[in-house]
Design a protein around this motif. Structure first.
Motif, PDB file in Angstrom:
ATOM      1  N   GLN A  22      -7.457  -3.852  -0.526  1.00 56.85           N
ATOM      2  CA  GLN A  22      -8.513  -4.917   0.072  1.00 56.85           C
ATOM      3  C   GLN A  22      -9.154  -3.863   1.366  1.00 56.85           C
ATOM      4  O   GLN A  22     -10.323  -3.870   1.487  1.00 56.85           O
ATOM      5  CB  GLN A  22      -8.031  -6.096   0.411  1.00 56.85           C
ATOM      6  N   ILE A  23      -7.988  -3.703   2.076  1.00 58.31           N
ATOM      7  CA  ILE A  23      -8.271  -2.747   3.191  1.00 58.31           C
ATOM      8  C   ILE A  23      -8.945  -1.622   3.098  1.00 58.31           C
ATOM      9  O   ILE A  23     -10.205  -1.460   3.553  1.00 58.31           O
ATOM     10  CB  ILE A  23      -6.976  -2.578   4.337  1.00 58.31           C
ATOM     11  N   ARG A  24      -8.881  -1.080   1.998  1.00 59.53           N
ATOM     12  CA  ARG A  24      -9.714   0.363   1.361  1.00 59.53           C
ATOM     13  C   ARG A  24     -10.907  -0.009   1.274  1.00 59.53           C
ATOM     14  O   ARG A  24     -12.097   0.691   1.763  1.00 59.53           O
ATOM     15  CB  ARG A  24      -8.906   1.067   0.287  1.00 59.53           C
ATOM     16  N   ARG A  25     -11.126  -1.042   0.615  1.00 60.82           N
ATOM     17  CA  ARG A  25     -12.565  -1.403   0.309  1.00 60.82           C
ATOM     18  C   ARG A  25     -13.567  -1.864   1.481  1.00 60.82           C
ATOM     19  O   ARG A  25     -14.574  -1.638   1.716  1.00 60.82           O
ATOM     20  CB  ARG A  25     -12.357  -2.630  -0.756  1.00 60.82           C
ATOM     21  N   ILE A  26     -12.751  -2.443   2.440  1.00 58.27           N
ATOM     22  CA  ILE A  26     -13.303  -3.113   3.462  1.00 58.27           C
ATOM     23  C   ILE A  26     -13.668  -1.896   4.357  1.00 58.27           C
ATOM     24  O   ILE A  26     -14.772  -1.725   5.162  1.00 58.27           O
ATOM     25  CB  ILE A  26     -12.293  -4.001   4.472  1.00 58.27           C
ATOM     26  N   ARG A  45      -7.726   7.095   2.192  1.00 57.82           N
ATOM     27  CA  ARG A  45      -6.293   7.786   1.706  1.00 57.82           C
ATOM     28  C   ARG A  45      -5.399   7.701   2.835  1.00 57.82           C
ATOM     29  O   ARG A  45      -4.283   7.260   2.722  1.00 57.82           O
ATOM     30  CB  ARG A  45      -6.771   8.932   1.041  1.00 57.82           C
ATOM     31  N   GLY A  46      -5.963   8.176   3.931  1.00 56.38           N
ATOM     32  CA  GLY A  46      -5.084   8.225   5.262  1.00 56.38           C
ATOM     33  C   GLY A  46      -4.781   6.859   5.752  1.00 56.38           C
ATOM     34  O   GLY A  46      -3.446   6.675   5.841  1.00 56.38           O
ATOM     35  N   GLY A  94       5.897  15.534   0.565  1.00 57.38           N
ATOM     36  CA  GLY A  94       6.454  14.023   0.649  1.00 57.38           C
ATOM     37  C   GLY A  94       5.371  12.993   0.956  1.00 57.38           C
ATOM     38  O   GLY A  94       5.654  11.878   0.781  1.00 57.38           O
ATOM     39  N   GLY A  95       4.124  13.058   1.021  1.00 58.19           N
ATOM     40  CA  GLY A  95       3.268  12.314   1.349  1.00 58.19           C
ATOM     41  C   GLY A  95       3.360  11.468   2.879  1.00 58.19           C
ATOM     42  O   GLY A  95       3.838  12.260   3.561  1.00 58.19           O
ATOM     43  N   GLY A  96       2.747  10.398   2.993  1.00 58.78           N
ATOM     44  CA  GLY A  96       2.991   9.782   4.164  1.00 58.78           C
ATOM     45  C   GLY A  96       2.475  10.546   5.207  1.00 58.78           C
ATOM     46  O   GLY A  96       1.217  11.033   5.154  1.00 58.78           O
ATOM     47  N   LEU A  97       3.039  11.010   6.275  1.00 56.90           N
ATOM     48  CA  LEU A  97       2.108  11.724   7.561  1.00 56.90           C
ATOM     49  C   LEU A  97       1.802  13.162   6.953  1.00 56.90           C
ATOM     50  O   LEU A  97       0.831  13.617   7.576  1.00 56.90           O
ATOM     51  CB  LEU A  97       3.256  12.029   8.572  1.00 56.90           C
TER      52      LEU A  97
END
Length: 180
Positions: A22-26, A45-46, A94-97
């Motif tokens: 939802q936040i990605r769409r907003i 994505r970030g 590792g993804g994330g940061l």
């Protein structure tokens, strides 16, 4: 060159896994509204990576604040949460940061009395004419239950009134520009 005024959008939420899409769409709707379509995939994505970290390391009921700020040259996204520990950059796979670092021009963390803030920036140097029009951020976007979020219509170009032809021998008048 005149740059647009500082624009920002802030939303407070619980870091549940269901809220991330939802936040990605907003956020995508706001970036589209600001004519920053090219930055939608990396910024969303970030922010999703940062929200997933909040969910994973602090818990799904953790309150956090997501903020977008565009100054006309730099787009900054940040996630503030109540967790006291600052995150550490791990391996690139590792993804994330490490994902946030790969998607941004700069990033950082800072402790606050309430917890911490993790932010990243992207340079936005090549503004189109439509980016120079004065616009206010969207105030709120209703929950659309999986439907795409569509911001209100906005003119793509500033409205320019035609310049009247100068009388013979008279100096030409300046064009009047009105911004919608």
């Amino acid at each position: 060159m005149t740059l647009p005024g500082d624009r920002h959008y802030t939303v407070e939420l619980h870091a549940s896994a269901e809220r991330v899409p939802q936040i990605r769409r907003i956020l995508a709707a706001h970036l589209r509204y600001w004519d920053l379509e090219l930055h939608i995939p990396p910024v969303c994505r970030g922010v999703a990576e940062l929200l997933t970290n909040v969910h994973r390391h602090i818990g799904p009921d953790a309150r956090c604040v997501v903020e977008l700020r565009w100054t006309g040259r730099h787009l900054t996204a940040s996630v503030a949460d109540e967790g006291p520990r600052l995150p550490k950059l791990r391996s690139a796979a590792g993804g994330g940061l490490s994902t946030v670092a790969a998607l941004s021009d700069s990033w950082g963390t800072c402790g606050t009395p309430e917890g911490k803030v993790i932010w990243f920036t992207r340079r936005v140097e090549s503004a189109r004419k439509s980016r120079l029009t004065a616009r206010t951020p969207l105030r709120s976007v209703p929950d659309t239950k999986g439907q795409p979020v569509v911001p209100p219509p906005v003119p793509a170009e500033p409205l320019v009134e035609p310049v009247p032809e100068a009388a013979a021998g008279a100096a030409p008048e300046a064009a009047a520009v009105s911004v919608a």
